[in-house]
Design a protein around this motif. Structure first.
Motif, PDB file in Angstrom:
ATOM      1  N   ALA A 182       0.834  -1.212   0.000  1.00 41.88           N
ATOM      2  CA  ALA A 182       0.000   0.000   0.000  1.00 41.88           C
ATOM      3  C   ALA A 182       0.866   1.259   0.000  1.00 41.88           C
ATOM      4  N   THR A 183       1.961   1.238   0.751  1.00 43.60           N
ATOM      5  CA  THR A 183       2.875   2.389   0.780  1.00 43.60           C
ATOM      6  C   THR A 183       3.492   2.614  -0.589  1.00 43.60           C
ATOM      7  N   VAL A 184       3.851   1.527  -1.273  1.00 47.78           N
ATOM      8  CA  VAL A 184       4.416   1.657  -2.621  1.00 47.78           C
ATOM      9  C   VAL A 184       3.390   2.312  -3.548  1.00 47.78           C
ATOM     10  N   TYR A 185       2.158   1.799  -3.557  1.00 48.57           N
ATOM     11  CA  TYR A 185       1.118   2.359  -4.431  1.00 48.57           C
ATOM     12  C   TYR A 185       0.826   3.824  -4.082  1.00 48.57           C
ATOM     13  N   ASN A 186       0.685   4.115  -2.808  1.00 50.11           N
ATOM     14  CA  ASN A 186       0.381   5.489  -2.388  1.00 50.11           C
ATOM     15  C   ASN A 186       1.525   6.441  -2.710  1.00 50.11           C
ATOM     16  N   THR A 187       2.747   5.974  -2.518  1.00 51.50           N
ATOM     17  CA  THR A 187       3.910   6.818  -2.825  1.00 51.50           C
ATOM     18  C   THR A 187       4.008   7.061  -4.319  1.00 51.50           C
ATOM     19  N   LEU A 188       3.728   6.048  -5.126  1.00 51.41           N
ATOM     20  CA  LEU A 188       3.736   6.246  -6.579  1.00 51.41           C
ATOM     21  C   LEU A 188       2.728   7.320  -6.986  1.00 51.41           C
ATOM     22  N   ASP A 189       1.544   7.287  -6.386  1.00 49.73           N
ATOM     23  CA  ASP A 189       0.534   8.317  -6.682  1.00 49.73           C
ATOM     24  C   ASP A 189       1.062   9.709  -6.347  1.00 49.73           C
ATOM     25  N   LEU A 190       1.693   9.848  -5.186  1.00 51.50           N
ATOM     26  CA  LEU A 190       2.254  11.146  -4.783  1.00 51.50           C
ATOM     27  C   LEU A 190       3.368  11.591  -5.738  1.00 51.50           C
ATOM     28  N   LEU A 191       4.208  10.654  -6.144  1.00 54.42           N
ATOM     29  CA  LEU A 191       5.314  10.986  -7.038  1.00 54.42           C
ATOM     30  C   LEU A 191       4.820  11.392  -8.423  1.00 54.42           C
ATOM     31  N   VAL A 192       3.733  10.791  -8.871  1.00 54.14           N
ATOM     32  CA  VAL A 192       3.118  11.192 -10.147  1.00 54.14           C
ATOM     33  C   VAL A 192       2.553  12.603 -10.004  1.00 54.14           C
ATOM     34  N   GLU A 193       1.842  12.852  -8.904  1.00 53.90           N
ATOM     35  CA  GLU A 193       1.253  14.175  -8.664  1.00 53.90           C
ATOM     36  C   GLU A 193       2.308  15.277  -8.644  1.00 53.90           C
ATOM     37  N   CYS A 194       3.464  14.992  -8.068  1.00 54.79           N
ATOM     38  CA  CYS A 194       4.479  16.047  -7.958  1.00 54.79           C
ATOM     39  C   CYS A 194       5.421  16.073  -9.157  1.00 54.79           C
ATOM     40  N   GLY A 195       5.208  15.192 -10.135  1.00 53.55           N
ATOM     41  CA  GLY A 195       5.964  15.256 -11.382  1.00 53.55           C
ATOM     42  C   GLY A 195       7.308  14.556 -11.381  1.00 53.55           C
ATOM     43  N   LEU A 196       7.601  13.765 -10.355  1.00 55.04           N
ATOM     44  CA  LEU A 196       8.883  13.057 -10.304  1.00 55.04           C
ATOM     45  C   LEU A 196       8.828  11.684 -10.983  1.00 55.04           C
ATOM     46  N   VAL A 197       7.619  11.197 -11.230  1.00 56.24           N
ATOM     47  CA  VAL A 197       7.413   9.906 -11.879  1.00 56.24           C
ATOM     48  C   VAL A 197       6.299  10.069 -12.904  1.00 56.24           C
ATOM     49  N   GLN A 198       6.447   9.397 -14.046  1.00 53.40           N
ATOM     50  CA  GLN A 198       5.392   9.388 -15.061  1.00 53.40           C
ATOM     51  C   GLN A 198       4.701   8.040 -15.045  1.00 53.40           C
ATOM     52  N   ARG A 199       3.394   8.079 -15.241  1.00 58.06           N
ATOM     53  CA  ARG A 199       2.589   6.857 -15.310  1.00 58.06           C
ATOM     54  C   ARG A 199       2.277   6.606 -16.781  1.00 58.06           C
ATOM     55  N   GLN A 200       2.488   5.369 -17.219  1.00 61.37           N
ATOM     56  CA  GLN A 200       2.214   4.979 -18.603  1.00 61.37           C
ATOM     57  C   GLN A 200       1.297   3.767 -18.601  1.00 61.37           C
ATOM     58  N   GLN A 201       0.508   3.648 -19.646  1.00 64.35           N
ATOM     59  CA  GLN A 201      -0.305   2.454 -19.827  1.00 64.35           C
ATOM     60  C   GLN A 201      -0.046   1.959 -21.238  1.00 64.35           C
ATOM     61  N   PHE A 202       0.614   0.826 -21.351  1.00 66.02           N
ATOM     62  CA  PHE A 202       1.022   0.307 -22.644  1.00 66.02           C
ATOM     63  C   PHE A 202       0.029  -0.725 -23.163  1.00 66.02           C
ATOM     64  N   GLY A 203      -1.201  -0.311 -23.402  1.00 70.45           N
ATOM     65  CA  GLY A 203      -2.188  -1.184 -24.026  1.00 70.45           C
ATOM     66  C   GLY A 203      -2.847  -2.188 -23.116  1.00 70.45           C
ATOM     67  N   LYS A 204      -2.405  -2.299 -21.886  1.00 65.00           N
ATOM     68  CA  LYS A 204      -3.010  -3.242 -20.945  1.00 65.00           C
ATOM     69  C   LYS A 204      -3.708  -2.427 -19.866  1.00 65.00           C
ATOM     70  N   SER A 205      -4.354  -3.109 -18.956  1.00 62.65           N
ATOM     71  CA  SER A 205      -5.025  -2.380 -17.881  1.00 62.65           C
ATOM     72  C   SER A 205      -4.047  -1.968 -16.779  1.00 62.65           C
ATOM     73  N   GLN A 206      -2.845  -2.529 -16.805  1.00 60.81           N
ATOM     74  CA  GLN A 206      -1.860  -2.271 -15.752  1.00 60.81           C
ATOM     75  C   GLN A 206      -1.042  -1.016 -16.069  1.00 60.81           C
ATOM     76  N   TYR A 207      -0.742  -0.244 -15.027  1.00 65.03           N
ATOM     77  CA  TYR A 207       0.092   0.936 -15.187  1.00 65.03           C
ATOM     78  C   TYR A 207       1.561   0.577 -15.018  1.00 65.03           C
ATOM     79  N   TYR A 208       2.380   1.263 -15.788  1.00 61.36           N
ATOM     80  CA  TYR A 208       3.824   1.199 -15.635  1.00 61.36           C
ATOM     81  C   TYR A 208       4.320   2.600 -15.328  1.00 61.36           C
ATOM     82  N   TYR A 209       5.446   2.666 -14.668  1.00 55.68           N
ATOM     83  CA  TYR A 209       5.982   3.947 -14.225  1.00 55.68           C
ATOM     84  C   TYR A 209       7.417   4.077 -14.709  1.00 55.68           C
ATOM     85  N   GLU A 210       7.883   5.318 -14.755  1.00 58.28           N
ATOM     86  CA  GLU A 210       9.283   5.600 -15.046  1.00 58.28           C
ATOM     87  C   GLU A 210       9.643   6.943 -14.445  1.00 58.28           C
TER      88      GLU A 210
END
Length: 181
Positions: free
Chosen positions: A79-107
């Motif tokens: 849960a901490t990993v998922y919540n932290t990823l959301d925060l990092l996306v919000e603040c622009g330090l991580v990008q969320r991508q969806q490559f044709g599947k329902s699952q998100y990938y990050y970079e």
């Protein structure tokens, strides 16, 4: 044409390396400021997730980060990993991508060169590439349409030419999915 191909290969290899220590310290400061400004807790676990992301190569999903941290003995909840990823996306330090599947990938997003993706429909392999002509097209489109375009996301979909490598990745993906079930 040969020079152009070697330029593109150099750019691809530059994109896939872990961040330098100075970059990691800088993104930690950016994240710290963001958390403070948004009245979020600055927990050690959140910063451990951030560090793991910036030390990693390429694209990853939340479970990749969770399992990598677990492998080295870092105790952090999924849960901490998922919540932290959301925060990092919000603040622009991580990008969320969806490559044709329902699952998100990050970079990583900070100090990470603008690039685009080619995704195999069969095995899900993601190839990053950088072509300066795409930036030129972005700039031209902004002028034509009276827009200040500050970013883009471009994904090409196809199939791997190397069928054996593609099949091997499909088998590896099936093993991973079986292990997670």
């Amino acid at each position: 044409m040969h020079l152009y191909k070697s330029y593109i290969k150099r750019k691809i290899s530059q994109m896939a390396h872990p961040a330098h220590e100075e970059t990691i310290q800088l993104v930690k400061e950016i994240f710290r400021s963001y958390l403070k400004e948004h009245k979020q807790r600055q927990t050690p676990e959140r910063f451990m997730v951030l560090e793991e992301i910036y030390r990693a190569d390429g694209h990853f999903d939340a479970d990749d980060i969770f399992y990598r941290m677990e492998e080295v003995g870092t105790r952090v909840s999924r849960a901490t990993v998922y919540n932290t990823l959301d925060l990092l996306v919000e603040c622009g330090l991580v990008q969320r991508q969806q490559f044709g599947k329902s699952q998100y990938y990050y970079e990583r997003a900070y100090a990470y060169q603008q690039h685009d993706h080619i995704i195999c429909n069969d095995c899900g392999h993601v190839l990053e590439f950088c072509d300066p002509r795409i930036g030129e097209i972005q700039e031209l489109l902004g002028k034509i349409h009276g827009m200040n375009i500050d970013s883009h996301s471009l994904h090409f979909y196809g199939t791997c030419k190397d069928e054996k490598a593609c099949e091997a990745r499909q088998k590896e993906n099936a093993k991973k999915e079986g292990a997670e079930a």
